[in-house]
Design an enzyme around this catalytic site. Structure first.
Site, PDB file in Angstrom:
ATOM      1  N   LEU A 116       0.816  -1.212   0.000  1.00 13.99           N
ATOM      2  CA  LEU A 116       0.000   0.000   0.000  1.00 13.99           C
ATOM      3  C   LEU A 116       0.852   1.266   0.000  1.00 13.99           C
ATOM      4  CD1 LEU A 116      -2.823  -0.954   2.540  1.00 13.99           C
ATOM      5  CD2 LEU A 116      -2.725  -1.352   0.070  1.00 13.99           C
ATOM      6  N   HIS A 117       0.315   2.299  -0.666  1.00 16.67           N
ATOM      7  CA  HIS A 117       0.967   3.595  -0.744  1.00 16.67           C
ATOM      8  C   HIS A 117      -0.098   4.682  -0.604  1.00 16.67           C
ATOM      9  CE1 HIS A 117      -0.619   3.587  -4.822  1.00 16.67           C
ATOM     10  NE2 HIS A 117       0.085   2.498  -5.118  1.00 16.67           N
ATOM     11  N   HIS A 130      -3.392   4.352  -2.538  1.00 17.85           N
ATOM     12  CA  HIS A 130      -4.396   3.489  -1.902  1.00 17.85           C
ATOM     13  C   HIS A 130      -5.088   4.221  -0.756  1.00 17.85           C
ATOM     14  CE1 HIS A 130      -1.652   0.172  -3.482  1.00 17.85           C
ATOM     15  NE2 HIS A 130      -2.822  -0.130  -4.009  1.00 17.85           N
ATOM     16  N   SER A 142       2.199   3.738  -7.771  1.00 20.08           N
ATOM     17  CA  SER A 142       2.006   2.319  -8.061  1.00 20.08           C
ATOM     18  C   SER A 142       2.840   1.504  -7.089  1.00 20.08           C
ATOM     19  CB  SER A 142       2.435   2.002  -9.501  1.00 20.08           C
ATOM     20  OG  SER A 142       2.488   0.601  -9.721  1.00 20.08           O
TER      21      SER A 142
END
Length: 282
Positions: free
Chosen positions: A33-34, A37, A187
């Protein structure tokens, strides 16, 4: 934070929440996750009592076994990151068997031709895998609303088609692309970029922005040829495709029509990392 690995247990918990009048938003992810998200999760929290975040690397949507093997799996870090956002988040991190019941195969779907454009031409069976996992997750989580980023615009269009064709009781909400300060679309693959390629990758979005300007006065064909030339001259980035498409059909534009809405789509290799992006043109 509650973390479920079993579909029956999370299903029972969600049923209990709904009986208490709570609404469920849903953000399906493959983990790593980043902030992109998290922007989807925050949008879900703004409009629902709870948000379920699924973390599952879905094998049936990978056409490249190496890409599946290398895809980052960082569940502990993902859960820790979600804890910084809200205590109203529920994590569903199933095993492959929990999702597929020992039969890890994709269902075949017809998305009225959307699946044969762009990504569909380069990733055989990809959207059958996407349709299979998203439909399955909707059946397990039973959300009122589900949130998807526009970086995967074709996927978003296909999921909307899935919901329509199968009369699934969920509203699909597309959210703006979340970008790094350099302009590179967020991404999970970005963390795998080697330093030189990470430095070069913002060229993708810079080129998209210039293509948007050119499309205002030039044809789709001339704009496309200009983009292709930019990447021929680039030392590190290899263009897989650049396509200008109608947003409704996703078919490549041959001649502009003032009444239609268009979007430019791009896929680029930075070494062995495949990056995609897109931009609205009008």
């Amino acid at each position: 934070m509650l973390v479920f690995t079993n579909k029956s247990k999370i299903g029972a918990h969600i049923s209990s929440l709904k009986q208490d009048g709570e609404s469920i938003g849903f953000v399906p992810t493959m983990g790593a996750l980043h902030q992109g998200h998290l922007s989807l999760v925050k949008e879900g929290l703004a409009n629902n009592s709870r948000v379920v975040v699924s973390i599952f690397v879905n094998p049936t949507q990978f056409d490249n076994p190496d890409d599946l093997a290398k895809y980052p799996r960082t569940l502990e870090e993902d859960v820790a990151l979600l804890k910084t956002v809200s205590d109203k988040i529920i994590v569903y991190a199933p095993t492959v068997d929990d999702i597929y019941d020992g039969n890890t195969k994709a269902q075949h779907f017809s998305f009225d031709g959307l699946e044969f454009e762009m990504e569909g031409k380069f990733r055989a069976g990809h959207f059958d895998g996407v349709g299979t996992i998203v439909k399955r997750l909707f059946e397990i989580v039973k959300p009122e609303n589900a949130y998807f980023g526009e970086k995967d615009f074709q996927q978003l269009a296909i999921i909307k088609k899935l919901v329509t064709k199968y009369n699934l009781p969920v509203t699909i909400i597309g959210c703006d692309i979340f970008r790094e300060s350099s302009g590179l679309a967020m991404s999970s693959r970005n963390v795998r970029l080697k330093p030189d390629y990470k430095k070069a990758a913002p060229f993708i979005y810079q080129t998209l922005k210039e293509a948007k300007i050119k499309f205002g006065t030039k044809s789709a064909d001339k704009t496309t040829k200009w983009v292709e030339q930019q990447f021929k001259n680039h030392d590190l980035l290899q263009l897989e495709y650049f396509i200008i498409a109608d947003v409704d059909t996703l078919k490549t534009v041959k001649r502009k029509n003032k009444t239609n809405t268009y979007r430019a789509f791009i896929a680029v290799y930075a070494d062995d990392i495949r990056l995609i992006d897109n931009i609205a043109l009008n």
